[in-house]
Design a protein around this motif. Structure first.
Motif, PDB file in Angstrom:
ATOM      1  N   GLU A 305     -41.714  15.918  17.696  1.00  0.00           N
ATOM      2  CA  GLU A 305     -40.320  16.090  17.300  1.00  0.00           C
ATOM      3  C   GLU A 305     -39.963  15.020  16.280  1.00  0.00           C
ATOM      4  O   GLU A 305     -40.682  14.036  16.106  1.00  0.00           O
ATOM      5  N   LEU A 307     -38.023  11.853  15.189  1.00  0.00           N
ATOM      6  CA  LEU A 307     -37.517  10.699  15.940  1.00  0.00           C
ATOM      7  C   LEU A 307     -36.841   9.710  15.012  1.00  0.00           C
ATOM      8  O   LEU A 307     -37.224   9.557  13.841  1.00  0.00           O
ATOM      9  N   LEU A 309     -36.873   6.182  14.319  1.00  0.00           N
ATOM     10  CA  LEU A 309     -37.821   5.120  14.626  1.00  0.00           C
ATOM     11  C   LEU A 309     -37.115   3.821  15.009  1.00  0.00           C
ATOM     12  O   LEU A 309     -37.650   3.031  15.806  1.00  0.00           O
ATOM     13  N   GLU A 311     -34.340   3.568  16.778  1.00  0.00           N
ATOM     14  CA  GLU A 311     -33.962   3.688  18.185  1.00  0.00           C
ATOM     15  C   GLU A 311     -35.175   3.536  19.101  1.00  0.00           C
ATOM     16  O   GLU A 311     -35.097   2.918  20.157  1.00  0.00           O
ATOM     17  N   VAL A 312     -36.318   4.136  18.687  1.00  0.00           N
ATOM     18  CA  VAL A 312     -37.536   3.999  19.488  1.00  0.00           C
ATOM     19  C   VAL A 312     -37.956   2.535  19.570  1.00  0.00           C
ATOM     20  O   VAL A 312     -38.320   2.030  20.653  1.00  0.00           O
ATOM     21  N   SER A 316     -37.986   0.271  23.040  1.00  0.00           N
ATOM     22  CA  SER A 316     -39.234  -0.332  23.504  1.00  0.00           C
ATOM     23  C   SER A 316     -39.089  -1.858  23.614  1.00  0.00           C
ATOM     24  O   SER A 316     -39.592  -2.466  24.570  1.00  0.00           O
ATOM     25  N   TYR A 337     -36.638   7.935   9.954  1.00  0.00           N
ATOM     26  CA  TYR A 337     -37.084   9.036  10.804  1.00  0.00           C
ATOM     27  C   TYR A 337     -38.581   9.295  10.609  1.00  0.00           C
ATOM     28  O   TYR A 337     -39.131   9.084   9.520  1.00  0.00           O
ATOM     29  N   SER A 340     -43.233  12.664  15.436  1.00  0.00           N
ATOM     30  CA  SER A 340     -44.276  12.255  16.368  1.00  0.00           C
ATOM     31  C   SER A 340     -43.846  12.610  17.791  1.00  0.00           C
ATOM     32  O   SER A 340     -42.840  13.289  18.007  1.00  0.00           O
ATOM     33  N   ASP A 341     -44.640  12.135  18.775  1.00  0.00           N
ATOM     34  CA  ASP A 341     -44.322  12.313  20.189  1.00  0.00           C
ATOM     35  C   ASP A 341     -43.695  11.008  20.705  1.00  0.00           C
ATOM     36  O   ASP A 341     -44.304   9.938  20.631  1.00  0.00           O
ATOM     37  N   GLU A 342     -42.483  11.108  21.253  1.00  0.00           N
ATOM     38  CA  GLU A 342     -41.734   9.900  21.612  1.00  0.00           C
ATOM     39  C   GLU A 342     -42.424   9.104  22.713  1.00  0.00           C
ATOM     40  O   GLU A 342     -42.581   7.878  22.608  1.00  0.00           O
ATOM     41  N   LYS A 343     -42.872   9.759  23.773  1.00  0.00           N
ATOM     42  CA  LYS A 343     -43.479   9.041  24.897  1.00  0.00           C
ATOM     43  C   LYS A 343     -44.768   8.357  24.476  1.00  0.00           C
ATOM     44  O   LYS A 343     -45.018   7.199  24.817  1.00  0.00           O
ATOM     45  N   LYS A 346     -44.073   5.374  22.221  1.00  0.00           N
ATOM     46  CA  LYS A 346     -43.642   4.208  22.987  1.00  0.00           C
ATOM     47  C   LYS A 346     -44.828   3.564  23.700  1.00  0.00           C
ATOM     48  O   LYS A 346     -44.926   2.339  23.788  1.00  0.00           O
TER      49      LYS A 346
END
Length: 454
Positions: A305, A307, A309, A311-312, A316, A337, A340-343, A346
């Motif tokens: 999705e 993201l 970056l 905020e990620v 973290s 932005y 990628s995969d958020e989980k 992280k």
């Protein structure tokens, strides 16, 4: 049936069919042209005879005219309107043609008939005779010479076909050997690898760029890859066994110590429990990392999705700050932005942040930005750094820059190896820059455009 035999059989049959079709087509075209030419010649000859006979009609007896224009190998006759006809005149070799029934026809007719085991061309032309009646002049001529020529052509084509197939069969067999040679060599090499247990490569000769040479080069590349993976697997098993053996030995030693002296010396209890707990946690972390590395990427449940970056990175940093009590600063742009995969992203950040906090005591900085269509998250520490000669190996499994220092910090050498696997799975790339004694910078480059993960 072996592949060489199949190639030889199929190629021979295919070439034979093509050769037969070509020769049959050649014969058909030549036969058609020859018959048509014969019909045209007979028609022109009959017209010429009819015109000549009409010009001298009444001056020379009709029967004499017929004798004068009789074909060398055929018959000529004249038929009146009431079906009456003069006696047909035939050549010496075709006297049996006079037995044919006379048929009057007022239209020009050209046809081929089979009679008396021979083929003839009949040309019938109506002519206005000197007395005003419409007479029918018919000329029948044998086509035996044309048929003989076609017979010779048939024999020639059959003989040529048979003769042509002989070198074709040998050449196809030679071709099948040339094609099968690298395949046979490959098969023998694989059997030798299976028998001896040692990796071998094909001996490629020449500078050809054809598919066979390409197949041989690909086979050698595959063997090289298998050999490298086999060596890595051996090293991986050896290292994993060693890494698992060490904490188990420590746990066993402290357990024996507790069993022998735990009741007599209570001060050993806390030390032993702490050591056993610490080694158990390290074994658990290493086992989880090994299990994740052993999984196929299709089993990671990746969800791609767009993201933010920044905020990620801030999320973290906050979680890591609370867990380890280390100060982490997040700098850079607020609206960056990436896709990628958020989980997993992280998780990748946690691995790099964990390495940063292990080998540095100063504050850690996370920089977020974009450059040339890509977003990046940069993790900067001012710790011990990594020497240039050791930097290319830090992503290998179980590799540790300093054995004593890494073990003291609790690492097992799987973090960066796992980071590479995660990065490849979520479509990002990792770059590591370090100066020994000054610190390390780890960069995660995330594409900003949507793309498919293979």
């Amino acid at each position: 049936m072996r592949l060489r035999s199949k190639i030889h059989l199929y190629s021979s049959v295919l070439f034979a069919i093509l050769l037969i079709v070509m020769n049959v087509s050649t014969y058909y075209m030549f036969s058609t042209l020859s018959v048509n030419n014969e019909l045209d010649r007979a028609e022109a000859q009959t017209l010429q005879i009819a015109n000549a006979m009409r010009q001298v009609a009444g001056e020379i007896p009709t029967q004499d005219l017929l004798r004068g224009y009789v074909p060398v190998d055929g018959m000529i006759r004249m038929i009146g309107p009431n079906g009456t006809s003069l006696a047909p005149v035939t050549s010496m070799s075709q006297q049996d043609l006079s037995k044919q029934k006379a048929v009057y026809d007022t239209t020009k007719r050209v046809q081929v008939i089979d009679d008396l085991d021979q083929r003839y061309v009949i040309v019938s032309i109506p002519v206005i005779w000197s007395d005003g009646e419409v007479m029918n002049i018919q000329v029948t001529e044998s086509m035996q010479s044309t048929m003989d020529t076609l017979q010779v052509l048939r024999v020639v084509l059959i003989v040529v076909t048979c003769i042509a197939l002989i070198p074709v069969l040998f050449s196809i067999r030679l071709l099948s050997r040339v094609i099968m040679k690298p395949i046979s060599a490959m098969t023998l090499t694989m059997k030798e690898i299976r028998r001896s247990g040692h990796f071998k490569r094909l001996e490629l000769q020449g500078q050809s760029k054809d598919e066979l040479m390409e197949m041989g080069m690909t086979f050698n590349d595959m063997i090289q890859l298998l050999e490298n993976n086999y060596k890595k697997q051996e090293q991986f098993v050896a290292n994993a066994s060693h890494e698992l053996k060490t904490p188990l030995t420590i746990i066993e030693s402290y357990a024996n110590l507790l069993r022998r002296r735990g009741l007599d010396r209570p001060e050993l209890f806390n030390e032993s429990i702490e050591a056993i707990h610490s080694e158990a946690i390290r074994m658990k972390e290493m086992t989880e990392q090994l299990l994740l590395l052993a999984k196929h990427k299709e089993q990671w449940n990746i969800s791609m999705e767009t993201l933010n970056l920044s905020e990620v990175a801030m999320g973290s940093a906050k979680a890591f700050r609370n867990a380890y009590g280390r100060e982490i600063h997040v700098d850079g742009q607020q609206e960056v932005y990436g896709y990628s995969d958020e989980k997993k992203l992280k998780q990748l950040l946690f691995i790099l942040l964990d390495n940063a906090q292990k080998y540095s005591d100063d504050d850690i900085v996370i920089e977020v930005g974009s450059l040339e269509g890509e977003g990046y998250i940069r993790i900067v520490d001012h710790g011990i750094g990594i020497a240039n000669d050791k930097l290319p190996f830090v992503f290998d499994r179980f590799y540790r820059v300093d054995e004593a220092r890494n073990r003291q910090a609790g690492g097992v050498g799987l973090g960066l190896s796992l980071a590479v696997e995660i990065a490849e799975a979520i479509g990002v790339r990792i770059e590591l820059h370090s100066v020994e004694g000054e610190g390390t910078t780890a960069e995660i480059w995330i594409p900003r455009e949507v793309f498919k993960i293979s």
